[in-house]
Design a protein around this motif. Sequence first.
Motif, short mmCIF file in Angstrom:
data_model
loop_
_atom_site.label_atom_id
_atom_site.label_comp_id
_atom_site.label_asym_id
_atom_site.label_seq_id
_atom_site.Cartn_x
_atom_site.Cartn_y
_atom_site.Cartn_z
N ASP A 196 0.76 -1.09 0.06
CA ASP A 196 -0.05 -0.06 0.05
C ASP A 196 0.97 1.18 0.10
O ASP A 196 2.00 1.01 -0.01
CB ASP A 196 -1.01 -0.09 1.13
CG ASP A 196 -0.35 0.18 2.81
OD1 ASP A 196 0.95 0.38 2.52
OD2 ASP A 196 -1.15 0.69 3.57
N GLU A 197 0.22 2.41 0.06
CA GLU A 197 1.19 3.57 -0.30
C GLU A 197 1.82 3.97 0.98
O GLU A 197 2.95 4.77 0.80
CB GLU A 197 0.08 4.85 -0.63
CG GLU A 197 -1.07 5.14 0.27
CD GLU A 197 -2.26 5.00 -0.18
OE1 GLU A 197 -3.27 5.87 0.40
OE2 GLU A 197 -2.34 4.65 -1.14
N ASN A 198 1.22 3.67 2.10
CA ASN A 198 2.08 3.56 3.38
C ASN A 198 3.12 2.80 3.89
O ASN A 198 3.84 2.75 4.89
CB ASN A 198 0.83 3.88 4.55
CG ASN A 198 -0.13 5.02 4.35
OD1 ASN A 198 0.41 5.96 3.90
ND2 ASN A 198 -1.32 4.62 4.78
#
Length: 60
Positions: free
Chosen positions: A31-33
Amino acid sequence: MNLERIYSILNNDEKFDIYYNERAVWVQGLDENAETAKVGFVDNFEEKDVFIKDLYERNL
């Protein structure tokens, strides 16, 4: 498992034995995090987002 190891696996063409709750998975992406990974289970077509810290390799 840590983030550095996940990146190493994603950028490698070799096969790695990765597990989540005693089930073999393959990592499809992050995911982006970079806290969770999308995994696919080897034993069926199920996909799931799981915390990276909950993934592990055997025999390391």
